[in-house]
Design a protein around this motif. Structure first.
Motif, PDB file in Angstrom:
ATOM      1  N   SER A 194       0.850  -1.184   0.000  1.00  0.00           N
ATOM      2  CA  SER A 194       0.000   0.000   0.000  1.00  0.00           C
ATOM      3  C   SER A 194       0.887   1.236   0.000  1.00  0.00           C
ATOM      4  N   VAL A 195       0.620   2.145  -0.933  1.00  0.00           N
ATOM      5  CA  VAL A 195       1.411   3.368  -1.074  1.00  0.00           C
ATOM      6  C   VAL A 195       0.531   4.568  -0.753  1.00  0.00           C
ATOM      7  N   LEU A 196       0.984   5.383   0.195  1.00  0.00           N
ATOM      8  CA  LEU A 196       0.329   6.642   0.530  1.00  0.00           C
ATOM      9  C   LEU A 196       1.255   7.748   0.051  1.00  0.00           C
ATOM     10  N   LEU A 197       0.747   8.579  -0.846  1.00  0.00           N
ATOM     11  CA  LEU A 197       1.587   9.480  -1.630  1.00  0.00           C
ATOM     12  C   LEU A 197       1.136  10.924  -1.444  1.00  0.00           C
ATOM     13  N   ILE A 198       2.076  11.813  -1.128  1.00  0.00           N
ATOM     14  CA  ILE A 198       1.816  13.248  -1.187  1.00  0.00           C
ATOM     15  C   ILE A 198       2.329  13.734  -2.532  1.00  0.00           C
ATOM     16  N   GLU A 199       1.456  14.314  -3.324  1.00  0.00           N
ATOM     17  CA  GLU A 199       1.859  14.687  -4.679  1.00  0.00           C
ATOM     18  C   GLU A 199       1.106  15.918  -5.156  1.00  0.00           C
ATOM     19  N   HIS A 200       1.837  16.847  -5.807  1.00  0.00           N
ATOM     20  CA  HIS A 200       1.233  18.048  -6.373  1.00  0.00           C
ATOM     21  C   HIS A 200       1.068  17.965  -7.884  1.00  0.00           C
ATOM     22  N   ASN A 201       1.754  17.009  -8.503  1.00  0.00           N
ATOM     23  CA  ASN A 201       1.640  16.837  -9.946  1.00  0.00           C
ATOM     24  C   ASN A 201       0.332  16.119 -10.246  1.00  0.00           C
ATOM     25  N   LEU A 202      -0.615  16.839 -10.822  1.00  0.00           N
ATOM     26  CA  LEU A 202      -1.941  16.273 -11.028  1.00  0.00           C
ATOM     27  C   LEU A 202      -1.940  15.145 -12.049  1.00  0.00           C
ATOM     28  N   ASP A 203      -1.032  15.211 -13.026  1.00  0.00           N
ATOM     29  CA  ASP A 203      -0.939  14.114 -13.989  1.00  0.00           C
ATOM     30  C   ASP A 203      -0.467  12.830 -13.307  1.00  0.00           C
ATOM     31  N   THR A 204       0.452  12.970 -12.361  1.00  0.00           N
ATOM     32  CA  THR A 204       0.906  11.803 -11.595  1.00  0.00           C
ATOM     33  C   THR A 204      -0.231  11.254 -10.755  1.00  0.00           C
ATOM     34  N   VAL A 205      -0.973  12.133 -10.098  1.00  0.00           N
ATOM     35  CA  VAL A 205      -2.109  11.691  -9.283  1.00  0.00           C
ATOM     36  C   VAL A 205      -3.111  10.933 -10.148  1.00  0.00           C
TER      37      VAL A 205
END
Length: 244
Positions: A194-205
């Motif tokens: 399980s990966v919990l990710l903080i991300e600002h790149n909307l394409d990555t999200v």
């Protein structure tokens, strides 16, 4: 049949710094596998939440349950040994050590004892996975920033952790490096992590998330699939703007 406890359950978490509520009565369940992205404006409380989960901060109220075990007040090294690994925005690597040495050090955070030979095999296979095997004997200080990001990722995934917390791991990556990162994260989820990710790149999200949790001012505003979250006009007004 007895109900199996979720991998991670956050129950009524609150954390204040002075008069500022960084996390405000937040409850969230993270599934056994898959990728969950935490999104929201700067200052929403995302990194504070990571620090609470991993024991770097203690909540004012609430509980953190890992597979039914209360880890709320465990120190970071015990949280790590319980099966939680993380990366940091500022990487926290050892610049004078080699790539291999940086990743080998992370193996010590596990309760599993490995021989020197097995550690070497594990580290090399992890470096191959992130595309750095050819750079194993290079000092981290001599790597590019993108390469250092993958060293940080390798340190998190080398251990048998079921829960991976990645704090802006794709920041500064583009092109092939970003594509490689996407492939690695999706492969981790396919393995049952399980990966919990903080991300600002909307394409990555959009590209790698199974679910998205939207935070604002320390509160959990909404959860759903990427499509559901990006379609919510009230959230667009808060954060997404015209990038949807």
């Amino acid at each position: 049949m007895a109900r199996t406890a979720p991998l991670l359950e956050l129950i009524g978490l609150s954390k204040s710094f002075g008069g500022v509520k960084a996390i405000d009565d937040l409850s969230l369940v993270i599934a056994d596998s898959g990728v969950t992205s935490l999104v929201g404006p700067n200052g929403a409380g995302k990194t504070t939440l990571f620090n609470l989960i991993t024991g770097f901060l203690v909540p004012d109220r609430g509980r953190i349950m890992l597979r039914g075990r209360d880890i709320t007040r465990l120190p970071p090294y015990k949280v790590a040994r319980a099966g939680v690994a993380r990366t940091f925005q500022n990487l926290r690597l050892f610049p004078t050590l080699t790539v291999f040495e940086n990743v080998a050090v992370a193996c010590e955070a596990s309760d599993i004892t490995l021989s020197e030979k097995n550690v070497s095999k594990l580290v090399d296979s992890t470096l191959e996975r992130v595309g750095l095997l050819a750079r194993r004997d290079v000092r981290v200080a001599d790597l590019s920033f993108a390469e250092q990001k993958f060293v940080s990722l390798a340190r998190a995934i080398v251990r048998p952790a079921n829960l991976l917390l990645l704090d802006e791991p794709a920041a500064g990556l583009d092109g092939r490096a970003l594509e490689r990162f996407h492939q690695i994260v999706r492969s981790l989820a396919a393995e049952g992590r399980s990966v919990l990710l903080i991300e600002h790149n909307l394409d990555t999200v959009r590209g790698i998330s199974d679910s998205v949790a939207f935070l604002d001012q320390g509160r959990l505003i909404a959860t759903g699939t990427p499509g559901e979250i990006f379609a919510m006009e009230e959230l667009a007004a808060l954060y997404f703007g015209d990038d949807r």
